[in-house]
Design a protein around this motif. Sequence first.
Motif, PDB file in Angstrom:
ATOM      1  N   UNK A  15       4.055  -8.931   3.898  1.00 23.79           N
ATOM      2  CA  UNK A  15       4.528  -7.611   4.287  1.00 23.79           C
ATOM      3  C   UNK A  15       4.530  -6.647   3.103  1.00 23.79           C
ATOM      4  N   UNK A  16       4.980  -7.124   1.947  1.00 25.27           N
ATOM      5  CA  UNK A  16       5.014  -6.266   0.753  1.00 25.27           C
ATOM      6  C   UNK A  16       3.598  -5.880   0.338  1.00 25.27           C
ATOM      7  N   UNK A  17       2.687  -6.847   0.351  1.00 24.79           N
ATOM      8  CA  UNK A  17       1.289  -6.559  -0.011  1.00 24.79           C
ATOM      9  C   UNK A  17       0.676  -5.572   0.971  1.00 24.79           C
ATOM     10  N   UNK A  18       0.940  -5.779   2.261  1.00 22.69           N
ATOM     11  CA  UNK A  18       0.406  -4.870   3.269  1.00 22.69           C
ATOM     12  C   UNK A  18       0.948  -3.469   3.119  1.00 22.69           C
ATOM     13  N   UNK A  19       2.236  -3.356   2.786  1.00 18.81           N
ATOM     14  CA  UNK A  19       2.838  -2.042   2.571  1.00 18.81           C
ATOM     15  C   UNK A  19       2.167  -1.337   1.394  1.00 18.81           C
ATOM     16  N   UNK A  20       1.970  -2.068   0.313  1.00 23.84           N
ATOM     17  CA  UNK A  20       1.349  -1.489  -0.876  1.00 23.84           C
ATOM     18  C   UNK A  20      -0.078  -1.042  -0.593  1.00 23.84           C
ATOM     19  N   UNK A  21      -0.786  -1.822   0.215  1.00 24.92           N
ATOM     20  CA  UNK A  21      -2.188  -1.519   0.532  1.00 24.92           C
ATOM     21  C   UNK A  21      -2.337  -0.554   1.695  1.00 24.92           C
ATOM     22  N   UNK A  22      -1.208  -0.020   2.177  1.00 22.20           N
ATOM     23  CA  UNK A  22      -1.177   0.968   3.251  1.00 22.20           C
ATOM     24  C   UNK A  22      -1.792   0.443   4.546  1.00 22.20           C
ATOM     25  N   UNK A  23      -1.534  -0.827   4.810  1.00 18.88           N
ATOM     26  CA  UNK A  23      -1.957  -1.425   6.067  1.00 18.88           C
ATOM     27  C   UNK A  23      -0.960  -1.007   7.146  1.00 18.88           C
ATOM     28  N   UNK A  24      -1.431  -0.254   8.136  1.00 22.33           N
ATOM     29  CA  UNK A  24      -0.537   0.328   9.135  1.00 22.33           C
ATOM     30  C   UNK A  24       0.244  -0.749   9.897  1.00 22.33           C
ATOM     31  N   UNK A  25      -0.421  -1.834  10.251  1.00 23.17           N
ATOM     32  CA  UNK A  25       0.254  -2.886  10.997  1.00 23.17           C
ATOM     33  C   UNK A  25       1.353  -3.523  10.155  1.00 23.17           C
ATOM     34  N   UNK A  26       1.058  -3.795   8.891  1.00 22.59           N
ATOM     35  CA  UNK A  26       2.057  -4.398   8.003  1.00 22.59           C
ATOM     36  C   UNK A  26       3.208  -3.436   7.752  1.00 22.59           C
ATOM     37  N   UNK A  27       2.901  -2.147   7.634  1.00 25.55           N
ATOM     38  CA  UNK A  27       3.950  -1.158   7.427  1.00 25.55           C
ATOM     39  C   UNK A  27       4.916  -1.128   8.610  1.00 25.55           C
ATOM     40  N   UNK A  28       4.362  -1.143   9.821  1.00 20.13           N
ATOM     41  CA  UNK A  28       5.206  -1.148  11.018  1.00 20.13           C
ATOM     42  C   UNK A  28       6.019  -2.436  11.114  1.00 20.13           C
ATOM     43  N   UNK A  29       5.398  -3.552  10.753  1.00 24.61           N
ATOM     44  CA  UNK A  29       6.083  -4.833  10.815  1.00 24.61           C
ATOM     45  C   UNK A  29       7.221  -4.898   9.802  1.00 24.61           C
ATOM     46  N   UNK A  30       6.975  -4.380   8.599  1.00 25.07           N
ATOM     47  CA  UNK A  30       8.020  -4.378   7.572  1.00 25.07           C
ATOM     48  C   UNK A  30       9.170  -3.477   7.988  1.00 25.07           C
TER      49      UNK A  30
END
Length: 215
Positions: free
Chosen positions: A13-28
């Motif tokens: 989740x942290x990596x996805x947030x940093x990489x601006x992954x929309x799905x990971x951002x919503x999940x986090x």
Amino acid sequence: MKMRTTPQLEARLIAGMFNRNKKAQSELYAYCSRYFWASYRGIFFADEETATEIFQNTFIAFWENIERRKIYASEDRVMGKNDEPLSGSILTYFMGIARIKYLEWVREHPSYADPETEMGRKVKEEGFDAQQYINMLYDSEDNKMLDIIADVISHMSERCSEILSKFYYEEKDLDTILLEIPTIDSKNALKTKKHKCMEALRTSAKNIYHNYLNS
């Protein structure tokens, strides 16, 4: 609230947030939101509108810390200070930020301070500046004060160490702590003891930090 967490999940989740992954951002966002709404009443008192504001401000600050790489993912772990793994989950980290945002809100709205809480009593009775409390507990440069606080707590009386650790690190509310320490006979007695322990912690930590700054 207890949530099933894994280092791998949180790192993703942290990596996805940093990489601006929309799905990971919503999940986090959802991950933090569930925990916040289930836990915040055990940490501070606020109505739903205020709690919503605190949550949004907390999430923004959390996001900024990820953007600035104050916390980051590496090899399926979330890393923090000194490039070491976080000592707890990102949910504990998130609620630490929420505490600061609540203190900032109380400082700006002193008439809403709950007199049943230590912060509220100080605001109402002593004109206490919450920013001083924030600065004491959270050093923005190197978190040295956090290290000092942890060390002071570990050397306090067994009862103080137990109460403060349960309240501030394990994030347990007073009712839960009272059940876990049956030798304390009432909630009011627990409040009084926690207040005295916190005053002792504040005095010791301030003195040590002052010496650290001047060394």
